[in-house]
Scaffold this active site. Structure first.
Site, PDB file in Angstrom:
ATOM      1  N   TYR A   1      -5.078  63.956  77.540  1.00  0.00           N
ATOM      2  CA  TYR A   1      -3.680  63.543  77.338  1.00  0.00           C
ATOM      3  C   TYR A   1      -2.860  64.699  76.762  1.00  0.00           C
ATOM      4  O   TYR A   1      -1.776  65.008  77.276  1.00  0.00           O
ATOM      5  CB  TYR A   1      -3.651  62.327  76.408  1.00  0.00           C
ATOM      6  CG  TYR A   1      -2.273  61.773  76.155  1.00  0.00           C
ATOM      7  CD1 TYR A   1      -1.659  60.952  77.104  1.00  0.00           C
ATOM      8  CD2 TYR A   1      -1.570  62.051  74.985  1.00  0.00           C
ATOM      9  CE1 TYR A   1      -0.394  60.428  76.881  1.00  0.00           C
ATOM     10  CE2 TYR A   1      -0.308  61.539  74.756  1.00  0.00           C
ATOM     11  CZ  TYR A   1       0.272  60.723  75.702  1.00  0.00           C
ATOM     12  OH  TYR A   1       1.535  60.209  75.489  1.00  0.00           O
TER      13      TYR A   1
ATOM     14  N   LYS B   1       0.338  66.745  78.351  1.00  0.00           N
ATOM     15  CA  LYS B   1       1.671  66.753  77.731  1.00  0.00           C
ATOM     16  C   LYS B   1       2.135  68.179  77.413  1.00  0.00           C
ATOM     17  O   LYS B   1       3.329  68.471  77.452  1.00  0.00           O
ATOM     18  CB  LYS B   1       1.690  65.857  76.490  1.00  0.00           C
ATOM     19  CG  LYS B   1       1.477  64.366  76.810  1.00  0.00           C
ATOM     20  CD  LYS B   1       2.608  63.797  77.667  1.00  0.00           C
ATOM     21  CE  LYS B   1       2.393  62.343  78.031  1.00  0.00           C
ATOM     22  NZ  LYS B   1       3.494  61.763  78.821  1.00  0.00           N
TER      23      LYS B   1
HETATM   24  P1  NAD Z   1       2.795  52.011  78.871  1.00  0.00           P
HETATM   25  O1  NAD Z   1       1.346  52.118  79.200  1.00  0.00           O
HETATM   26  O2  NAD Z   1       3.270  50.798  78.147  1.00  0.00           O
HETATM   27  O3  NAD Z   1       3.683  52.202  80.166  1.00  0.00           O
HETATM   28  C1  NAD Z   1       3.414  53.195  81.123  1.00  0.00           C
HETATM   29  C2  NAD Z   1       3.902  52.697  82.473  1.00  0.00           C
HETATM   30  O4  NAD Z   1       3.609  53.713  83.444  1.00  0.00           O
HETATM   31  C3  NAD Z   1       3.199  51.413  82.919  1.00  0.00           C
HETATM   32  O5  NAD Z   1       4.133  50.469  83.358  1.00  0.00           O
HETATM   33  C4  NAD Z   1       2.298  51.890  84.053  1.00  0.00           C
HETATM   34  O6  NAD Z   1       2.016  50.909  85.039  1.00  0.00           O
HETATM   35  C5  NAD Z   1       3.126  53.054  84.610  1.00  0.00           C
HETATM   36  N1  NAD Z   1       2.299  53.955  85.429  1.00  0.00           N
HETATM   37  C6  NAD Z   1       1.027  54.359  85.191  1.00  0.00           C
HETATM   38  N2  NAD Z   1       0.584  55.127  86.188  1.00  0.00           N
HETATM   39  C7  NAD Z   1       1.601  55.238  87.076  1.00  0.00           C
HETATM   40  C8  NAD Z   1       1.743  55.896  88.322  1.00  0.00           C
HETATM   41  N3  NAD Z   1       0.744  56.614  88.855  1.00  0.00           N
HETATM   42  N4  NAD Z   1       2.930  55.784  88.983  1.00  0.00           N
HETATM   43  C9  NAD Z   1       3.944  55.056  88.461  1.00  0.00           C
HETATM   44  N5  NAD Z   1       3.857  54.398  87.287  1.00  0.00           N
HETATM   45  C10 NAD Z   1       2.704  54.489  86.606  1.00  0.00           C
HETATM   46  O7  NAD Z   1       3.106  53.329  78.027  1.00  0.00           O
HETATM   47  P2  NAD Z   1       4.379  53.788  77.160  1.00  0.00           P
HETATM   48  O8  NAD Z   1       3.918  53.893  75.769  1.00  0.00           O
HETATM   49  O9  NAD Z   1       5.580  52.996  77.507  1.00  0.00           O
HETATM   50  O10 NAD Z   1       4.516  55.281  77.706  1.00  0.00           O
HETATM   51  C11 NAD Z   1       5.618  55.766  78.469  1.00  0.00           C
HETATM   52  C12 NAD Z   1       5.596  57.291  78.420  1.00  0.00           C
HETATM   53  O11 NAD Z   1       5.811  57.708  77.066  1.00  0.00           O
HETATM   54  C13 NAD Z   1       4.254  57.891  78.834  1.00  0.00           C
HETATM   55  O12 NAD Z   1       4.458  59.086  79.580  1.00  0.00           O
HETATM   56  C14 NAD Z   1       3.583  58.201  77.508  1.00  0.00           C
HETATM   57  O13 NAD Z   1       2.634  59.229  77.617  1.00  0.00           O
HETATM   58  C15 NAD Z   1       4.773  58.595  76.674  1.00  0.00           C
HETATM   59  N6  NAD Z   1       4.525  58.480  75.227  1.00  0.00           N
HETATM   60  C16 NAD Z   1       4.196  57.289  74.644  1.00  0.00           C
HETATM   61  C17 NAD Z   1       3.957  57.225  73.271  1.00  0.00           C
HETATM   62  C18 NAD Z   1       3.607  55.955  72.565  1.00  0.00           C
HETATM   63  O14 NAD Z   1       3.271  56.021  71.361  1.00  0.00           O
HETATM   64  N7  NAD Z   1       3.672  54.790  73.188  1.00  0.00           N
HETATM   65  C19 NAD Z   1       4.036  58.407  72.504  1.00  0.00           C
HETATM   66  C20 NAD Z   1       4.361  59.603  73.144  1.00  0.00           C
HETATM   67  C21 NAD Z   1       4.601  59.641  74.500  1.00  0.00           C
END
Ligand code: NAD
Length: 260
Positions: free
Chosen positions: A156, A160
């Site tokens: 991961y 990133k």
């Molecule tokens: P989440 O798992 O709730 O949502 C991610 C979404 O991406 C899901 O709806 C999933 O179905 C979709 N997805 C996965 N693979 C895919 C693909 N191949 N094509 C299209 N869609 C796809 O996660 P989140 O926490 O909402 O994360 C959103 C973004 O924010 C991500 O890139 C994550 O890495 C980043 N992020 C999240 C956090 C956190 O603490 N939640 C922190 C830093 C960064």
């Protein structure tokens, strides 16, 4: 309100992506939302929620790691709305495991969706925006894990860091076309991704569910976990005209978890 333009949000069926899609709709953008087939029903419900805000909306099921599908999605969006003004490459996945327990398959999946998927969205959005000649905003999902590596998140974090490099490179290439390229770099945000990390941590350590979230919360200068709306507020600003002099940045929004 007249439309501010058309925004695409990938991985929008839930979590941060859904929060961003709803916020940009409230800001006045029409919204094309994307996710994978297993989340198609949630996407359809989100389209109705956006339409209730009196904005145009459409659902585009596609896997962002597959070039042909990203290209087709862009073509569909341009056919419906006549162009694209904001691309939010939000879709991402996490593998919570030590390096020894991260398989090549795990590594490839995380890199394909997070790094290649973001590259493909930046590529096709950039090509479209350059051909339109009216500038634009391209936005990626970095993470605190794109600033500092951490235990159990090697694939991961590597993905990133790749997004941070891509953001800087795309900003360098696209700036002269009036297109800014930035990423948001959240810390812990309350979504299914963090629930998965919490569950994995509980299984590995034998601790009670919820322990991981509490540990993270306590360790931060601002002892709280963000909501998707917190992150959407930052994206709203990056997508706005007011952010015109910001480009190539991966902007931390992490409760002080890491200071740039
Ligand atoms: P989440 O798992 O709730 O949502 C991610 C979404 O991406 C899901 O709806 C999933 O179905 C979709 N997805 C996965 N693979 C895919 C693909 N191949 N094509 C299209 N869609 C796809 O996660 P989140 O926490 O909402 O994360 C959103 C973004 O924010 C991500 O890139 C994550 O890495 C980043 N992020 C999240 C956090 C956190 O603490 N939640 C922190 C830093 C960064």
């Amino acid at each position: 309100m007249s439309s501010k333009g058309i925004a695409i949000v990938t991985g929008a069926a839930q979590g941060i992506g859904k929060g961003i899609a709803l916020r940009l709709a409230s800001d006045g953008f029409d919204i094309a939302v994307n996710d994978i087939p297993t989340n198609a029903d949630k996407l359809t419900a989100l389209v109705e929620e956006i339409k209730a805000k009196e904005r145009e909306a459409s659902a585009h099921v596609a896997d962002v790691s597959v070039e042909e599908q990203v290209k087709n999605m862009m073509e569909e969006v341009v056919k419906i709305y006549g162009g694209v003004d904001v691309m939010v490459a939000n879709a991402g996945v996490m593998k919570y495991a030590s390096i020894a327990h991260t398989s090549v398959g795990d590594w490839d999946r995380v890199m394909a969706i997070n790094a290649r998927g973001t590259f493909l969205c930046f590529k096709y959005a950039g090509m479209q925006m350059i051909s339109q000649g009216r500038g634009g905003r391209i936005i990626g999902a970095c993470s605190v894990g794109g600033k500092k590596g951490g235990q159990m998140t090697s694939a991961y974090c590597a993905s990133k860091f790749a997004i941070r490099g891509l953001t800087q490179s795309a900003a360098s290439e696209y700036g002269r076309h009036g297109i800014t390229v930035n990423s948001y770099a959240p810390g812990t945000t309350d979504t299914e991704m963090v629930t998965y990390m919490d569950k994995s941590h509980a299984e590995l350590t034998g601790s009670a569910p919820g322990t991981f979230k509490k540990l993270l919360e306590k360790a931060m200068p601002l002892p709280m976990i963000a909501t998707p709306d917190d992150i959407a507020g930052l994206v709203s600003f990056i997508a706005s005209k007011e952010s015109q002099f910001i480009t190539g940045q991966s902007i931390s929004i992490n409760g002080g978890m890491y200071f740039d």
